[in-house]
Design a protein around this motif. Structure first.
Motif, PDB file in Angstrom:
ATOM      1  N   PRO A   1     -15.325   8.440  -8.106  1.00  0.00           N
ATOM      2  CA  PRO A   1     -14.711   8.638  -6.787  1.00  0.00           C
ATOM      3  C   PRO A   1     -15.614   9.370  -5.801  1.00  0.00           C
ATOM      4  N   TRP A   2     -16.393  10.320  -6.280  1.00  0.00           N
ATOM      5  CA  TRP A   2     -17.240  11.089  -5.363  1.00  0.00           C
ATOM      6  C   TRP A   2     -18.491  10.339  -4.924  1.00  0.00           C
ATOM      7  N   ASP A   3     -18.656   9.099  -5.404  1.00  0.00           N
ATOM      8  CA  ASP A   3     -19.705   8.235  -4.849  1.00  0.00           C
ATOM      9  C   ASP A   3     -19.292   7.657  -3.501  1.00  0.00           C
ATOM     10  N   MET A   4     -17.997   7.731  -3.192  1.00  0.00           N
ATOM     11  CA  MET A   4     -17.473   7.088  -1.992  1.00  0.00           C
ATOM     12  C   MET A   4     -17.695   7.946  -0.751  1.00  0.00           C
ATOM     13  N   ASP A   5     -18.069   7.285   0.323  1.00  0.00           N
ATOM     14  CA  ASP A   5     -18.203   7.943   1.623  1.00  0.00           C
ATOM     15  C   ASP A   5     -16.993   7.685   2.514  1.00  0.00           C
ATOM     16  N   MET A   6     -16.276   6.604   2.215  1.00  0.00           N
ATOM     17  CA  MET A   6     -15.171   6.199   3.082  1.00  0.00           C
ATOM     18  C   MET A   6     -14.156   5.397   2.279  1.00  0.00           C
ATOM     19  N   PHE A   7     -12.884   5.601   2.626  1.00  0.00           N
ATOM     20  CA  PHE A   7     -11.785   4.817   2.059  1.00  0.00           C
ATOM     21  C   PHE A   7     -11.058   4.129   3.209  1.00  0.00           C
ATOM     22  N   LEU A   8     -10.699   2.850   2.990  1.00  0.00           N
ATOM     23  CA  LEU A   8     -10.016   2.076   4.024  1.00  0.00           C
ATOM     24  C   LEU A   8      -8.795   1.387   3.442  1.00  0.00           C
ATOM     25  N   LEU A   9      -7.726   1.366   4.206  1.00  0.00           N
ATOM     26  CA  LEU A   9      -6.517   0.627   3.832  1.00  0.00           C
ATOM     27  C   LEU A   9      -6.263  -0.454   4.873  1.00  0.00           C
ATOM     28  N   SER A  10      -6.125  -1.697   4.418  1.00  0.00           N
ATOM     29  CA  SER A  10      -5.748  -2.754   5.356  1.00  0.00           C
ATOM     30  C   SER A  10      -4.280  -2.649   5.721  1.00  0.00           C
ATOM     31  N   HIS A  11      -3.455  -2.116   4.780  1.00  0.00           N
ATOM     32  CA  HIS A  11      -2.036  -1.891   5.032  1.00  0.00           C
ATOM     33  C   HIS A  11      -1.481  -1.002   3.922  1.00  0.00           C
ATOM     34  N   ILE A  12      -0.217  -0.608   4.040  1.00  0.00           N
ATOM     35  CA  ILE A  12       0.331   0.454   3.207  1.00  0.00           C
ATOM     36  C   ILE A  12       0.945  -0.004   1.892  1.00  0.00           C
ATOM     37  N   HIS A  13       1.084  -1.291   1.658  1.00  0.00           N
ATOM     38  CA  HIS A  13       1.773  -1.725   0.442  1.00  0.00           C
ATOM     39  C   HIS A  13       1.116  -1.144  -0.808  1.00  0.00           C
ATOM     40  N   LEU A  14       1.950  -0.864  -1.817  1.00  0.00           N
ATOM     41  CA  LEU A  14       1.491  -0.121  -2.983  1.00  0.00           C
ATOM     42  C   LEU A  14       0.321  -0.765  -3.711  1.00  0.00           C
TER      43      LEU A  14
ATOM     44  N   ASP B   1     -15.087  -3.260  12.593  1.00  0.00           N
ATOM     45  CA  ASP B   1     -14.400  -3.786  13.769  1.00  0.00           C
ATOM     46  C   ASP B   1     -13.000  -4.185  13.345  1.00  0.00           C
ATOM     47  N   ILE B   2     -12.005  -3.691  14.042  1.00  0.00           N
ATOM     48  CA  ILE B   2     -10.612  -3.993  13.723  1.00  0.00           C
ATOM     49  C   ILE B   2     -10.164  -5.181  14.573  1.00  0.00           C
ATOM     50  N   LEU B   3      -9.595  -6.178  13.905  1.00  0.00           N
ATOM     51  CA  LEU B   3      -9.199  -7.408  14.588  1.00  0.00           C
ATOM     52  C   LEU B   3      -7.731  -7.349  15.009  1.00  0.00           C
ATOM     53  N   LYS B   4      -7.201  -8.481  15.378  1.00  0.00           N
ATOM     54  CA  LYS B   4      -5.824  -8.549  15.879  1.00  0.00           C
ATOM     55  C   LYS B   4      -4.827  -8.309  14.748  1.00  0.00           C
ATOM     56  N   LYS B   5      -3.703  -7.704  15.087  1.00  0.00           N
ATOM     57  CA  LYS B   5      -2.683  -7.358  14.101  1.00  0.00           C
ATOM     58  C   LYS B   5      -2.108  -8.607  13.433  1.00  0.00           C
ATOM     59  N   HIS B   6      -1.928  -8.531  12.101  1.00  0.00           N
ATOM     60  CA  HIS B   6      -1.377  -9.636  11.321  1.00  0.00           C
ATOM     61  C   HIS B   6       0.123  -9.447  11.087  1.00  0.00           C
ATOM     62  N   THR B   7       0.782 -10.527  10.696  1.00  0.00           N
ATOM     63  CA  THR B   7       2.186 -10.470  10.302  1.00  0.00           C
ATOM     64  C   THR B   7       2.266 -10.366   8.789  1.00  0.00           C
ATOM     65  N   HIS B   8       2.820  -9.237   8.303  1.00  0.00           N
ATOM     66  CA  HIS B   8       2.900  -9.064   6.849  1.00  0.00           C
ATOM     67  C   HIS B   8       4.061  -8.153   6.458  1.00  0.00           C
ATOM     68  N   HIS B   9       5.253  -8.724   6.427  1.00  0.00           N
ATOM     69  CA  HIS B   9       6.450  -8.050   5.916  1.00  0.00           C
ATOM     70  C   HIS B   9       6.638  -6.648   6.486  1.00  0.00           C
ATOM     71  N   GLY B  10       6.461  -6.502   7.791  1.00  0.00           N
ATOM     72  CA  GLY B  10       6.763  -5.250   8.455  1.00  0.00           C
ATOM     73  C   GLY B  10       5.690  -4.184   8.377  1.00  0.00           C
ATOM     74  N   ALA B  11       4.663  -4.382   7.562  1.00  0.00           N
ATOM     75  CA  ALA B  11       3.584  -3.402   7.468  1.00  0.00           C
ATOM     76  C   ALA B  11       2.523  -3.712   8.518  1.00  0.00           C
ATOM     77  N   ILE B  12       2.038  -2.687   9.195  1.00  0.00           N
ATOM     78  CA  ILE B  12       0.956  -2.882  10.156  1.00  0.00           C
ATOM     79  C   ILE B  12      -0.301  -3.256   9.372  1.00  0.00           C
ATOM     80  N   THR B  13      -0.849  -4.421   9.681  1.00  0.00           N
ATOM     81  CA  THR B  13      -1.947  -4.969   8.882  1.00  0.00           C
ATOM     82  C   THR B  13      -3.016  -5.531   9.808  1.00  0.00           C
ATOM     83  N   TYR B  14      -4.268  -5.237   9.485  1.00  0.00           N
ATOM     84  CA  TYR B  14      -5.369  -5.712  10.317  1.00  0.00           C
ATOM     85  C   TYR B  14      -6.456  -6.359   9.456  1.00  0.00           C
TER      86      TYR B  14
END
Length: 253
Positions: free
Chosen positions: A55-68, A136-149
């Motif tokens: 884990p400490w090799d990582m410089d950045m963490f990214l989530l495309s959306h919140i689903h588990l 670069d963050i693109l246009k918002k997607h449709t995905h079961h109510g979760a904000i997704t890019y």
């Protein structure tokens, strides 16, 4: 500058993920001296070890959306990254849609967020840079109510996360990009579920025309069809080189 992509796991959907038919945990990209972990879902904390990462090799963490299946290990990953890098005091960033940080949907705990040196709240058409990685963050997607890019990394790799197929969204992906990663959950269409199927991917590739496509995030019917067989079907119908990711795969772009 070449970029290495490591697939921590390729499970998608509840059955293949939570029955552990394939590993989960998203993917890692490494550009020059910067390493980012995208969508660290179930098992990411342990599954990265088999790829030679900690884990400490990582410089950045990214989530495309919140689903588990994309976010469940995010707090453990950040905590261990900061603990493991105490000696060097390595700065760490996180980027995610707004609902990952606030409100009843938030998946990043407050005390964990305080440990992060920089956080980016994704918005359409906004770019962020952390060390050697630009997103670069693109246009918002449709995905079961979760904000997704969708996300583009260093103008070389685009990521189409879990989402409904919408041509008006796909038009925002950069044409002829080097690599397009697509979360191709289903083999056959399931109209009431906001996930891509094989035929959606064919349409997307005919619009974006990347040099290479990588399919991942497979549900059980994709695994039954055989991701390598599906990749060949897609390639035959699009003339785009298509690779089926597998757990532990490393692909250099």
């Amino acid at each position: 500058m070449s970029i290495d992509i490591y697939f921590v796991g390729t499970a998608g959907g509840r059955v293949s993920t939570f029955k552990y038919i394939r590993k989960s945990g998203g993917f890692i990209i490494k550009a020059k001296n910067t390493t980012a972990h995208i969508d660290p879902g179930p098992g990411a904390f342990l599954n990265i070890l088999s790829l030679g990462f900690k884990p400490w090799d990582m410089d950045m963490f990214l989530l495309s959306h919140i689903h588990l299946d994309h976010s469940s290990d995010i707090n453990a990953m950040i905590e261990s990254a900061k603990v493991g890098s105490k000696e060097t005091n390595k700065p760490i960033a996180i980027g995610a849609p707004e609902d990952a940080f606030v409100g009843s949907t938030k998946v990043i705990l407050d005390f964990i967020l305080k440990k992060v040196d920089k956080h980016f709240i994704f918005k359409e058409s906004i770019s962020y840079t952390w060390k050697d990685i630009n997103i670069d963050i693109l246009k918002k997607h449709t995905h079961h109510g979760a904000i997704t890019y969708g996300i583009v990394f260093n103008q070389k790799i685009a990521y189409h996360p879990c989402a409904k197929f919408e041509p008006s969204i796909v038009e925002h992906y950069p044409k002829h990009i080097d690599t397009l990663i697509l979360n191709t959950t289903f083999y056959r269409s399931r109209p009431n579920i906001d996930h891509l199927c094989k035929d959606d991917v064919i349409e997307i590739l005919n619009i974006v025309k990347p040099k290479t496509a990588i399919i991942t995030h497979f549900a059980s019917d994709m695994l039954e069809a055989g991701p390598e067989n599906v990749a060949k079907e897609i390639e035959d119908k699009t003339n785009v080189k298509t690779i089926a990711a597998y757990d532990g795969a490393k692909i250099v772009v």
